[in-house]
Design a protein around this motif. Structure first.
Motif, PDB file in Angstrom:
ATOM      1  N   THR A 181      -1.353  -2.453   7.921  1.00 56.27           N
ATOM      2  CA  THR A 181      -0.046  -2.606   8.551  1.00 56.27           C
ATOM      3  C   THR A 181      -0.198  -3.625   9.674  1.00 56.27           C
ATOM      4  N   THR A 182       0.908  -4.158  10.158  1.00 55.82           N
ATOM      5  CA  THR A 182       0.857  -5.227  11.154  1.00 55.82           C
ATOM      6  C   THR A 182       0.266  -4.789  12.496  1.00 55.82           C
ATOM      7  N   ASP A 183       0.179  -3.491  12.738  1.00 56.24           N
ATOM      8  CA  ASP A 183      -0.430  -3.031  13.988  1.00 56.24           C
ATOM      9  C   ASP A 183      -1.948  -2.871  13.871  1.00 56.24           C
ATOM     10  N   GLU A 184      -2.514  -3.238  12.710  1.00 58.33           N
ATOM     11  CA  GLU A 184      -3.955  -3.090  12.500  1.00 58.33           C
ATOM     12  C   GLU A 184      -4.726  -4.400  12.657  1.00 58.33           C
ATOM     13  N   TYR A 185      -4.042  -5.460  13.076  1.00 57.61           N
ATOM     14  CA  TYR A 185      -4.685  -6.745  13.339  1.00 57.61           C
ATOM     15  C   TYR A 185      -3.829  -7.498  14.355  1.00 57.61           C
ATOM     16  N   PRO A 186      -4.415  -8.463  15.077  1.00 55.91           N
ATOM     17  CA  PRO A 186      -3.656  -9.200  16.094  1.00 55.91           C
ATOM     18  C   PRO A 186      -2.520 -10.022  15.482  1.00 55.91           C
ATOM     19  N   ASP A 187      -1.438 -10.136  16.237  1.00 58.12           N
ATOM     20  CA  ASP A 187      -0.243 -10.868  15.797  1.00 58.12           C
ATOM     21  C   ASP A 187      -0.550 -12.302  15.374  1.00 58.12           C
ATOM     22  N   TYR A 188      -1.515 -12.958  16.048  1.00 57.26           N
ATOM     23  CA  TYR A 188      -1.753 -14.363  15.756  1.00 57.26           C
ATOM     24  C   TYR A 188      -2.339 -14.600  14.367  1.00 57.26           C
ATOM     25  N   TYR A 189      -2.692 -13.553  13.634  1.00 56.47           N
ATOM     26  CA  TYR A 189      -3.140 -13.697  12.247  1.00 56.47           C
ATOM     27  C   TYR A 189      -2.003 -13.501  11.247  1.00 56.47           C
ATOM     28  N   GLN A 190      -0.802 -13.238  11.724  1.00 60.56           N
ATOM     29  CA  GLN A 190       0.323 -12.926  10.840  1.00 60.56           C
ATOM     30  C   GLN A 190       0.587 -14.028   9.809  1.00 60.56           C
ATOM     31  N   ASN A 191       0.560 -15.296  10.234  1.00 60.59           N
ATOM     32  CA  ASN A 191       0.835 -16.385   9.275  1.00 60.59           C
ATOM     33  C   ASN A 191      -0.244 -16.460   8.194  1.00 60.59           C
ATOM     34  N   TYR A 192      -1.485 -16.192   8.550  1.00 57.24           N
ATOM     35  CA  TYR A 192      -2.557 -16.150   7.550  1.00 57.24           C
ATOM     36  C   TYR A 192      -2.323 -15.004   6.581  1.00 57.24           C
ATOM     37  N   MET A 193      -1.961 -13.854   7.121  1.00 59.92           N
ATOM     38  CA  MET A 193      -1.791 -12.660   6.288  1.00 59.92           C
ATOM     39  C   MET A 193      -0.659 -12.834   5.278  1.00 59.92           C
ATOM     40  N   LYS A 194       0.335 -13.634   5.614  1.00 61.69           N
ATOM     41  CA  LYS A 194       1.437 -13.891   4.683  1.00 61.69           C
ATOM     42  C   LYS A 194       0.958 -14.641   3.440  1.00 61.69           C
ATOM     43  N   LEU A 195      -0.141 -15.363   3.546  1.00 62.60           N
ATOM     44  CA  LEU A 195      -0.691 -16.119   2.420  1.00 62.60           C
ATOM     45  C   LEU A 195      -1.426 -15.236   1.418  1.00 62.60           C
ATOM     46  N   LEU A 196      -1.868 -14.082   1.870  1.00 55.78           N
ATOM     47  CA  LEU A 196      -2.751 -13.231   1.077  1.00 55.78           C
ATOM     48  C   LEU A 196      -1.981 -12.486  -0.002  1.00 55.78           C
ATOM     49  N   PRO A 197      -2.364 -12.683  -1.270  1.00 59.63           N
ATOM     50  CA  PRO A 197      -1.679 -11.967  -2.345  1.00 59.63           C
ATOM     51  C   PRO A 197      -2.085 -10.497  -2.368  1.00 59.63           C
ATOM     52  N   GLU A 198      -1.317  -9.715  -3.072  1.00 55.72           N
ATOM     53  CA  GLU A 198      -1.684  -8.323  -3.300  1.00 55.72           C
ATOM     54  C   GLU A 198      -2.864  -8.301  -4.265  1.00 55.72           C
ATOM     55  N   GLY A 199      -3.651  -7.245  -4.205  1.00 58.75           N
ATOM     56  CA  GLY A 199      -4.750  -7.122  -5.153  1.00 58.75           C
ATOM     57  C   GLY A 199      -6.002  -6.580  -4.510  1.00 58.75           C
ATOM     58  N   ASP A 200      -7.060  -6.579  -5.279  1.00 56.79           N
ATOM     59  CA  ASP A 200      -8.354  -6.045  -4.878  1.00 56.79           C
ATOM     60  C   ASP A 200      -8.993  -6.977  -3.848  1.00 56.79           C
TER      61      ASP A 200
END
Length: 176
Positions: free
Chosen positions: A9-28
């Protein structure tokens, strides 16, 4: 047997990684991390040492420097993952990526040696990641003054890498 590492969830990592996390597909996640190493070598298979020393624009890193950044990041994030998994309570320091690259002298190394080091670093981290239990994955730690869950950190590793693989594809390897 490795545990399933659900998306944080978004509270489990710093906000400044949000744009990177949006790139990550679902999956293993562990599969994605393993695949990134082979994807990177494949992407760079036709690049000469000379080409790998060029930047796409003035003031930007060369391919070798970008690769060194991925090595440094994997080491630092891997150390953070180790600390979080073991319940470290001390705050871990941040790092100045520009200074690390400046002091790495990556451009005097061969592209092959950098790729080999990258793969060894990633394989070492993967062995550790596969050993994590459900309890460890849910541990929190503090790095660079920010609290984050190990699960969040592991996803950040993959997302950060994906960000840089995209830069390689679009800015360095794009054919005119």
């Amino acid at each position: 047997m490795p545990v399933t590492i659900n998306r944080p969830t978004t509270d489990e990592y710093p906000d400044y990684y949000q744009n990177y996390m949006k790139l990550l597909p679902e999956g293993d996640l562990l599969f994605m991390l393993e695949k990134q190493a082979s994807d990177l070598r494949y992407m760079l298979k036709d690049i000469s040492n000379e080409q790998a020393e060029e930047a796409y624009a003035e003031g930007k890193w060369s391919i070798k420097e970008l690769l060194q950044h991925l090595i440094d990041s994997d080491r630092i994030f891997g150390y953070r993952a180790l600390c979080f998994s073991r319940g470290e309570e001390a705050s871990l320091p941040g790092w100045d990526e520009a200074k690390y690259i400046h002091n790495s002298f990556a451009n005097i190394r061969s592209l092959e040696s950098l790729l080999d080091e990258y793969e060894l670093t990633r394989r070492s981290n993967m062995a550790m990641f596969h050993s994590f239990t459900h309890e460890m994955i849910n541990n929190y730690g503090v790095a660079n003054g920010r609290k984050m869950k190990l699960r969040g950190l592991l996803h950040v590793i993959a997302a950060h890498e994906l960000h840089h693989l995209n830069i390689l594809k679009t800015r360095y390897l794009q054919k005119p």
